[in-house]
Design an enzyme around this catalytic site. Structure first.
Site, PDB file in Angstrom:
ATOM      1  N   MET A   1       0.843  -1.199   0.000  1.00 62.93           N
ATOM      2  CA  MET A   1       0.000   0.000   0.000  1.00 62.93           C
ATOM      3  C   MET A   1       0.882   1.254   0.000  1.00 62.93           C
ATOM      4  O   MET A   1       0.416   2.347   0.309  1.00 62.93           O
ATOM      5  CB  MET A   1      -0.954  -0.009   1.186  1.00 62.93           C
ATOM      6  CG  MET A   1      -1.937  -1.183   1.118  1.00 62.93           C
ATOM      7  SD  MET A   1      -3.477  -0.910   1.974  1.00 62.93           S
ATOM      8  CE  MET A   1      -2.900  -0.649   3.621  1.00 62.93           C
ATOM      9  N   GLY A   2       2.158   1.079  -0.339  1.00 63.75           N
ATOM     10  CA  GLY A   2       3.046   2.231  -0.441  1.00 63.75           C
ATOM     11  C   GLY A   2       3.582   2.684   0.904  1.00 63.75           C
ATOM     12  O   GLY A   2       3.491   1.975   1.901  1.00 63.75           O
ATOM     13  N   ASN A   3       4.203   3.882   0.903  1.00 60.59           N
ATOM     14  CA  ASN A   3       4.911   4.398   2.075  1.00 60.59           C
ATOM     15  C   ASN A   3       5.900   3.318   2.552  1.00 60.59           C
ATOM     16  O   ASN A   3       5.865   2.866   3.691  1.00 60.59           O
ATOM     17  CB  ASN A   3       3.947   4.806   3.187  1.00 60.59           C
ATOM     18  CG  ASN A   3       4.668   5.606   4.244  1.00 60.59           C
ATOM     19  OD1 ASN A   3       4.717   5.215   5.404  1.00 60.59           O
ATOM     20  ND2 ASN A   3       5.264   6.711   3.861  1.00 60.59           N
TER      21      ASN A   3
ATOM     22  N   HIS B   1       9.353  -3.701   3.460  1.00 60.47           N
ATOM     23  CA  HIS B   1       8.877  -3.936   2.091  1.00 60.47           C
ATOM     24  C   HIS B   1      10.046  -4.285   1.165  1.00 60.47           C
ATOM     25  O   HIS B   1       9.949  -5.192   0.335  1.00 60.47           O
ATOM     26  CB  HIS B   1       8.189  -2.680   1.549  1.00 60.47           C
ATOM     27  CG  HIS B   1       6.948  -2.281   2.281  1.00 60.47           C
ATOM     28  ND1 HIS B   1       6.880  -1.158   3.074  1.00 60.47           N
ATOM     29  CD2 HIS B   1       5.716  -2.845   2.328  1.00 60.47           C
ATOM     30  CE1 HIS B   1       5.672  -1.048   3.574  1.00 60.47           C
ATOM     31  NE2 HIS B   1       4.942  -2.051   3.148  1.00 60.47           N
TER      32      HIS B   1
ATOM     33  N   GLY C   1       4.775 -10.254   4.234  1.00 58.27           N
ATOM     34  CA  GLY C   1       5.576 -10.160   5.454  1.00 58.27           C
ATOM     35  C   GLY C   1       4.956 -10.924   6.617  1.00 58.27           C
ATOM     36  O   GLY C   1       3.744 -10.988   6.761  1.00 58.27           O
TER      37      GLY C   1
ATOM     38  N   VAL D   1      10.979  -7.144   9.910  1.00 60.14           N
ATOM     39  CA  VAL D   1      12.138  -6.246  10.000  1.00 60.14           C
ATOM     40  C   VAL D   1      11.863  -5.246  11.124  1.00 60.14           C
ATOM     41  O   VAL D   1      10.777  -4.648  11.174  1.00 60.14           O
ATOM     42  CB  VAL D   1      12.387  -5.525   8.657  1.00 60.14           C
ATOM     43  CG1 VAL D   1      13.575  -4.578   8.759  1.00 60.14           C
ATOM     44  CG2 VAL D   1      12.628  -6.560   7.550  1.00 60.14           C
TER      45      VAL D   1
HETATM   46  O1  PAF Z   1      -0.163  -5.789   3.585  1.00 63.32           O
HETATM   47  C1  PAF Z   1      -0.581  -4.869   2.867  1.00 63.32           C
HETATM   48  O2  PAF Z   1       0.093  -3.855   2.660  1.00 63.32           O
HETATM   49  C2  PAF Z   1      -1.956  -4.970   2.240  1.00 63.32           C
HETATM   50  O3  PAF Z   1      -2.852  -5.602   3.089  1.00 63.32           O
HETATM   51  C3  PAF Z   1      -1.941  -5.653   0.864  1.00 63.32           C
HETATM   52  C4  PAF Z   1      -1.498  -7.100   0.950  1.00 63.32           C
HETATM   53  C5  PAF Z   1      -1.007  -4.898  -0.070  1.00 63.32           C
HETATM   54  C6  PAF Z   1      -3.348  -5.638   0.261  1.00 63.32           C
HETATM   55  O4  PAF Z   1      -3.821  -4.338   0.093  1.00 63.32           O
END
Ligand code: PAF
Length: 284
Positions: A31-33, A38, A150, A179
């Site tokens: 979902m970015g940021n 990530h 994760g 992490v």
């Molecule tokens: O873990 C996340 O960031 C979200 O739940 C995902 C898997 C990208 C689905 O929107």
């Protein structure tokens, strides 16, 4: 150079070219940021694939009305350069309209019963339906061979594994290690909401998870150690949603039975909700 793709036709053309060339495709939905957690997933996917796609999509269907959808941090430039440095080939940036062509209200909903119902599912009804609904779409769009999630979102990983097994989705699911910051706080996009005094308190979650592990290993009954952990959270300044000891499938384990365990915590600190977990083995 990372390529940013915003239209499904273009994504499909790129993926088709890779598949024709016999390349294995890895996928990291986000979902970015983005943070080091990530990027470690991108590196993990890279170890299992020739090309890596990462999506950034703040998915409206997994937020409850009172949650932080509108204020969820959006940092596209930093995400793009971070993904490139981590070895991502394509950044998939779908629009809400493309993700939900009939609108959110008419979206086909994917519900995984059982594992979705407890803990996070009980605290955030509908959350995992939203996650499964968007992840299914993303899987269909990207059609990867492997996808990395994760372990910090332990229950999400369990739900996704069940979704993939139940719907015969031909994608291998990889699990990336949690992490942590130097002081033990699990990395999360939501950590930046913490005020300075809350940030100083937040690492107590890991210490309380470690105390749950020690209690379980010392033979303290599950319900007692959960109650003690919730009390410890309150004493440290948190408002706990739960402190739970579970087996890997998130069932309540019998006291005295050896085997793998996971201790999970969800707790609010001020306006910020944090989750974390600790996996361990319980010997005889
Ligand atoms: O873990 C996340 O960031 C979200 O739940 C995902 C898997 C990208 C689905 O929107």
């Amino acid at each position: 150079m990372i390529e940013t793709i915003t239209h499904l036709d273009a994504l499909r053309a790129t993926i088709a070219g890779w598949k024709r060339a016999g390349l294995r495709i890895g996928f990291v939905p986000t979902m970015g940021n983005l943070h080091a957690g990530h990027y470690s997933l991108v590196k993990l996917a890279r170890e299992h694939a020739d090309r890596v796609v990462s999506s950034v999509f703040v998915n409206p269907t997994q937020f409850r009305p009172n949650e932080d959808f509108t204020r969820y941090p959006r940092t596209p430039d930093a995400d793009t350069s971070g993904l490139e440095a981590a070895g991502c080939d394509v950044l998939w940036l779908p629009e809400v309209e493309a993700m939900y062509p009939f609108g959110v209200a008419l979206a086909a909903n994917i519900h995984v019963p059982g594992v979705s119902a407890v803990l996070e599912g009980a605290c955030r009804p509908g959350h995992f339906d939203g996650v499964c609904t968007v992840v299914t779409r993303l899987f269909n769009q990207v059609q990867p061979d492997v996808a990395a999630f994760g372990r910090k979102d332990y229950q999400q990983l369990a739900v996704i594994r069940q979704l993939v097994a139940d719907l015969h989705v031909p994608i291998e699911i990889l699990a990336g290690a949690i992490v942590r910051e130097n002081d033990g706080l699990a990395m999360s996009s939501r950590n930046q909401y913490l005020l300075p005094d809350e940030r100083a308190t937040a690492p107590a979650i890991l210490r309380i998870l470690q105390a749950m592990r020690a209690s379980a290993q010392a033979g303290v009954p599950r319900m007692q150690l959960e109650t003690e952990a919730e009390a410890a959270l309150r004493a440290a300044g948190f408002a706990p949603d739960y402190a739970a000891l579970r087996d890997p499938d998130l069932h309540e384990p019998d006291d005295g039975q050896p085997g793998p365990r996971v201790a999970l915590i969800a707790a609010r600190l001020g306006k910020t909700r944090l989750i974390d977990n600790l996996e361990f083995d319980l010997d005889t």
